[in-house]
Motif scaffolding. Sequence first.
Motif, mmCIF file in Angstrom:
data_model
loop_
_atom_site.group_PDB
_atom_site.id
_atom_site.type_symbol
_atom_site.label_atom_id
_atom_site.label_comp_id
_atom_site.label_asym_id
_atom_site.label_seq_id
_atom_site.Cartn_x
_atom_site.Cartn_y
_atom_site.Cartn_z
ATOM 1 N N ILE A 366 0.831 -1.205 0.000
ATOM 2 C CA ILE A 366 0.000 0.000 0.000
ATOM 3 C C ILE A 366 0.865 1.254 0.000
ATOM 4 N N PRO A 367 0.666 2.194 -0.938
ATOM 5 C CA PRO A 367 1.360 3.489 -0.884
ATOM 6 C C PRO A 367 0.845 4.342 0.281
ATOM 7 N N PHE A 368 1.675 5.296 0.701
ATOM 8 C CA PHE A 368 1.378 6.109 1.882
ATOM 9 C C PHE A 368 1.211 7.593 1.542
ATOM 10 N N LEU A 369 0.401 8.243 2.363
ATOM 11 C CA LEU A 369 0.439 9.689 2.505
ATOM 12 C C LEU A 369 0.807 9.918 3.968
ATOM 13 N N CYS A 370 1.945 10.560 4.202
ATOM 14 C CA CYS A 370 2.568 10.554 5.542
ATOM 15 C C CYS A 370 2.211 11.786 6.355
ATOM 16 N N TRP A 371 1.823 11.541 7.598
ATOM 17 C CA TRP A 371 1.409 12.598 8.528
ATOM 18 C C TRP A 371 1.982 12.284 9.919
ATOM 19 N N PRO A 372 3.298 12.375 10.092
ATOM 20 C CA PRO A 372 3.902 12.034 11.382
ATOM 21 C C PRO A 372 3.688 13.132 12.418
ATOM 22 N N PHE A 373 3.824 12.762 13.688
ATOM 23 C CA PHE A 373 3.637 13.729 14.772
ATOM 24 C C PHE A 373 4.881 13.876 15.645
ATOM 25 N N PHE A 374 5.515 12.775 16.043
ATOM 26 C CA PHE A 374 6.664 12.892 16.937
ATOM 27 C C PHE A 374 7.466 11.600 16.932
ATOM 28 N N LEU A 375 8.552 11.617 17.716
ATOM 29 C CA LEU A 375 9.434 10.469 17.912
ATOM 30 C C LEU A 375 9.883 9.876 16.580
ATOM 31 N N ASP A 376 9.902 8.550 16.450
ATOM 32 C CA ASP A 376 10.455 7.931 15.247
ATOM 33 C C ASP A 376 9.559 8.078 14.030
ATOM 34 N N GLN A 377 8.347 8.597 14.201
ATOM 35 C CA GLN A 377 7.432 8.753 13.073
ATOM 36 C C GLN A 377 8.010 9.675 12.002
ATOM 37 N N VAL A 378 8.782 10.668 12.414
ATOM 38 C CA VAL A 378 9.337 11.628 11.461
ATOM 39 C C VAL A 378 10.409 10.963 10.597
ATOM 40 N N PHE A 379 11.264 10.137 11.224
ATOM 41 C CA PHE A 379 12.231 9.377 10.425
ATOM 42 C C PHE A 379 11.511 8.401 9.499
ATOM 43 N N ASN A 380 10.475 7.726 10.005
ATOM 44 C CA ASN A 380 9.749 6.763 9.182
ATOM 45 C C ASN A 380 9.159 7.430 7.942
ATOM 46 N N GLN A 381 8.698 8.667 8.105
ATOM 47 C CA GLN A 381 8.200 9.411 6.946
ATOM 48 C C GLN A 381 9.297 9.582 5.898
ATOM 49 N N SER A 382 10.468 10.014 6.333
ATOM 50 C CA SER A 382 11.582 10.185 5.391
ATOM 51 C C SER A 382 11.956 8.860 4.740
ATOM 52 N N TYR A 383 11.903 7.781 5.516
ATOM 53 C CA TYR A 383 12.247 6.466 4.994
ATOM 54 C C TYR A 383 11.252 6.043 3.919
ATOM 55 N N ILE A 384 9.957 6.257 4.192
ATOM 56 C CA ILE A 384 8.905 5.899 3.242
ATOM 57 C C ILE A 384 8.996 6.732 1.965
ATOM 58 N N CYS A 385 9.176 8.042 2.135
ATOM 59 C CA CYS A 385 9.078 8.959 0.991
ATOM 60 C C CYS A 385 10.395 9.126 0.237
ATOM 61 N N ASP A 386 11.497 9.292 0.958
ATOM 62 C CA ASP A 386 12.768 9.629 0.318
ATOM 63 C C ASP A 386 13.609 8.406 -0.032
ATOM 64 N N TYR A 387 13.487 7.345 0.771
ATOM 65 C CA TYR A 387 14.338 6.163 0.570
ATOM 66 C C TYR A 387 13.601 5.058 -0.190
ATOM 67 N N LEU A 388 12.420 4.670 0.313
ATOM 68 C CA LEU A 388 11.644 3.625 -0.360
ATOM 69 C C LEU A 388 10.833 4.167 -1.530
ATOM 70 N N LYS A 389 10.502 5.453 -1.470
ATOM 71 C CA LYS A 389 9.746 6.137 -2.536
ATOM 72 C C LYS A 389 8.396 5.484 -2.801
ATOM 73 N N ILE A 390 7.679 5.210 -1.700
ATOM 74 C CA ILE A 390 6.347 4.624 -1.820
ATOM 75 C C ILE A 390 5.285 5.524 -1.176
ATOM 76 N N GLY A 391 5.605 6.798 -1.025
ATOM 77 C CA GLY A 391 4.636 7.705 -0.433
ATOM 78 C C GLY A 391 5.055 9.148 -0.582
#
Length: 454
Positions: A366-391
């Motif tokens: 499933i592709p993502f639209l990322c809306w992180p709030f705090f802690l590791d969620q912000v890194f996970n957003q970068s990982y999803i969007c910039d590294y895996l490129k699935i969101g």
Amino acid sequence: MKNCHVLLVPYPAQGHVIPLMELALHLVKHGLNVTFVNTEFIHERLIKALPESDNIQELVQMVTIPDGLESSDHRNDVGKVAESIFTVMPGELKDLIEGINDSESNKISCLIADAHIGEALEVAEKMGIKRAAFWPAAATVLALIVKIPSLIDDGIINSDGIPMKNQVIQFSPAMPGIKTDDLNWTCISDDLTVKFIFKIMVQISKSVKSADRIVCNSSTWLESGTFASFPDFIPIGPLLASNRLGESVGNFWREDLGCLRWLDQQPHNSVIYVAFGSFTIFYQNQFQELALGLEMTNRPFLWVVRQNLTEDLDNAYPTGFKERVRHQGQMVSWAPQQKLLSHPSIACFISHCGWNSTVEGISNGIPFLCWPFFLDQVFNQSYICDYLKIGLKLNKDESGIIRHEEINNKLEQVFGEEGFKERALDLQTKILNDIRRGGSSYKKFNDFVAWIND
């Protein structure tokens, strides 16, 4: 000879309980006897949320210890909960283990504890019990944490964890970079909380090094560079209910299964799934912008709206919203997320990017639209969007709000560019191959069980 008896100790939060409970059931499937330790408060919530048909208490022995707080205390206060647990845990856990060992012939032979509560690992060490640290988040985040002493020595952060300058931290060319703006302990606005969270991170960096094993809810394909660079980290995941052909466990709210019937009526690859985990809170103006953004898409959506997602929920929706979207969308208080994400109607996941949600979405292509709030969620957003490129990321305006037009525009991009879905499906195939018979995670999990039994 009796099967080994394993004691599992999660950090008392839903995002931590779910994957460790999943690990417990995977261990049971491999023939181990498992006792699972929750705080009294968490245990009560978990049991109330179980469906009547659930047989988890027949498979796993559920026991409790106090969390040191009063019944009137607010358990969304991260600092207060953590401080109380760290104070109370060691003595209560020691007494619990001694009681089990005195009353049962099958004594505790191994303790597996969430790495966030290293005190449990220390208790096991003092009692001569083999011990494993369980890491429920991205292995790359754990790599960052164990490298904290080096980051301080190299002048990248100071002794309070504050970055000395903006830069990207990368421990090897094969690993994703981590922006200093995305350090999980700095993604909080309150300075005192930043220092407290960083103190916990420092403790984690020490406690995992004292564990006999470090197991991660991740896979070789998902974080190949990290596991190659940190060979002590053992990928045994993602730990999914579907992999043991069972139901998802560990939820604190009763799941609304009616939404599955609604999904059955929607076209394949059409529905926007919206969920922000168990902890996220919205201001009402942001809640309304999200509602208007979903309405604006004219696409079917399924939105998980916890009772405490925003203040005064009954009056939080835009005027007339529920009436206008009655044929377009569904709002539910809690949902069977793993089942939903595997449903052929789901097309996109608007997520807070918690690691459980991240691996569940990826494991279902499933592709993502990322809306992180705090802690590791912000890194996970970068990982999803910039590294895996699935969101894609959602951008805030100058007042710090994500507007409904931004939500609609980004959704149109995710739906309009086939590359997001193609990359997500390719990654899904690789990750599922990891956890199936003969895969990397499958083999490492079996090696882990063999070590427990040794």
